[in-house]
Design an enzyme around this catalytic site. Structure first.
Site, PDB file in Angstrom:
ATOM      1  N   HIS A  62      76.952  54.106  43.876  1.00  0.00           N
ATOM      2  CA  HIS A  62      76.714  53.922  45.309  1.00  0.00           C
ATOM      3  C   HIS A  62      77.109  55.166  46.097  1.00  0.00           C
ATOM      4  O   HIS A  62      76.453  55.516  47.084  1.00  0.00           O
ATOM      5  CB  HIS A  62      77.484  52.701  45.814  1.00  0.00           C
ATOM      6  CG  HIS A  62      76.784  51.408  45.542  1.00  0.00           C
ATOM      7  ND1 HIS A  62      76.199  50.647  46.529  1.00  0.00           N
ATOM      8  CD2 HIS A  62      76.557  50.745  44.378  1.00  0.00           C
ATOM      9  CE1 HIS A  62      75.638  49.569  45.994  1.00  0.00           C
ATOM     10  NE2 HIS A  62      75.854  49.605  44.689  1.00  0.00           N
ATOM     11  N   ASP A  70      79.831  62.715  47.045  1.00  0.00           N
ATOM     12  CA  ASP A  70      80.758  63.420  47.939  1.00  0.00           C
ATOM     13  C   ASP A  70      81.932  62.570  48.407  1.00  0.00           C
ATOM     14  O   ASP A  70      82.714  63.001  49.260  1.00  0.00           O
ATOM     15  CB  ASP A  70      80.011  63.955  49.160  1.00  0.00           C
ATOM     16  CG  ASP A  70      79.420  62.844  50.028  1.00  0.00           C
ATOM     17  OD1 ASP A  70      79.453  61.672  49.594  1.00  0.00           O
ATOM     18  OD2 ASP A  70      78.919  63.158  51.127  1.00  0.00           O
ATOM     19  N   GLU A  82      80.104  54.186  56.421  1.00  0.00           N
ATOM     20  CA  GLU A  82      79.120  53.985  55.352  1.00  0.00           C
ATOM     21  C   GLU A  82      79.492  52.829  54.431  1.00  0.00           C
ATOM     22  O   GLU A  82      78.631  52.069  53.981  1.00  0.00           O
ATOM     23  CB  GLU A  82      78.988  55.270  54.538  1.00  0.00           C
ATOM     24  CG  GLU A  82      78.050  55.176  53.352  1.00  0.00           C
ATOM     25  CD  GLU A  82      78.169  56.359  52.416  1.00  0.00           C
ATOM     26  OE1 GLU A  82      78.098  56.153  51.193  1.00  0.00           O
ATOM     27  OE2 GLU A  82      78.346  57.491  52.902  1.00  0.00           O
ATOM     28  N   PRO A 155      69.193  50.718  46.864  1.00  0.00           N
ATOM     29  CA  PRO A 155      68.395  49.699  46.170  1.00  0.00           C
ATOM     30  C   PRO A 155      69.000  48.320  46.387  1.00  0.00           C
ATOM     31  O   PRO A 155      70.222  48.164  46.411  1.00  0.00           O
ATOM     32  CB  PRO A 155      68.500  50.123  44.697  1.00  0.00           C
ATOM     33  CG  PRO A 155      68.808  51.578  44.746  1.00  0.00           C
ATOM     34  CD  PRO A 155      69.681  51.757  45.953  1.00  0.00           C
TER      35      PRO A 155
END
Length: 211
Positions: A62, A70, A82, A155
């Site tokens: 992920h 990163d 995020e 996804p």
């Protein structure tokens, strides 16, 4: 055996996708014990909870799929971070990375990146699941941008084949990559469902008896 193949398929993808301008033994002079610290933390965690092996591998995937490997999925900057994206639901293993980071900071302050710890933890998780051992190129820099919208293209189990192909194509990945990753994605989704059902069951039990 299913776990082994799922981890192996994901390994093929992650090695190629996260290599970049990195090198084996990046911390050999600045923090020689970096990789052994991560290995020790991961081993303790997986021995305590074997499910964490798949969880750590999923975390790495992920992290890599959004903006590259990163470590941006680790950043907590409020509800728009995020890590709170819909596509990241069920992702875990953060506490293992945080523990490894804390120990790394004790040994070598400001040297080892969180992004590298995530990648190393995934490698160790695979090895502890009777998968292959392999070297991880290190030297990643931690990302500084974390926005929930960046994970819009993750996804999803409800995606059609064409939607999945499109998402992978936008990341420079092929249909072969999609096939190789399908094993890991199925494993991760099954694991998340299993853990959720277990939590629901435990919540409905009092003193070993259902309400």
């Amino acid at each position: 055996m299913a776990l082994f193949y799922a981890l192996l398929f994901a390994l093929v993808f992650l090695i190629r996708y996260s290599a970049g301008q990195l090198k084996i033994g990046f911390y050999s002079e600045t923090c020689p014990e970096a990789e052994s610290i991560v290995s020790s933390v991961v081993q303790d965690a997986v021995v305590s909870d074997p499910n964490l092996a798949a969880v750590l591998l999923r975390l790495h995937f992920h992290d890599c799929f959004v903006e590259g490997c990163d470590g941006s999925i680790l950043i907590e900057n409020g509800p728009n971070a995020e890590k709170h994206a819909f596509g990241h639901q069920g992702v875990g293993g953060f506490e293992v990375v945080e523990k490894a980071k804390a120990r790394s900071e004790d040994a070598c302050p400001g040297v080892v990146s969180c992004a590298d710890i995530v990648a190393l933890a995934a490698r160790d998780a695979i090895a502890l699941s009777n998968g292959p051992s392999y070297q991880v190129p290190t030297g990643r820099r931690d990302g500084e941008v974390s926005n929930v919208t960046l994970a819009d293209d993750m996804p999803d189990v409800s995606d059609s084949i064409q939607q999945l192909k499109t998402k992978f194509l936008h990341k420079g990945l092929s249909e072969k990559d999609l096939v190789l990753l399908s094993g890991m994605l199925s494993l991760s989704l099954s694991l998340s469902l299993s853990l959720s059902l277990s939590c629901i069951s435990n919540d409905n039990m009092v003193g070993g008896h259902s309400d």
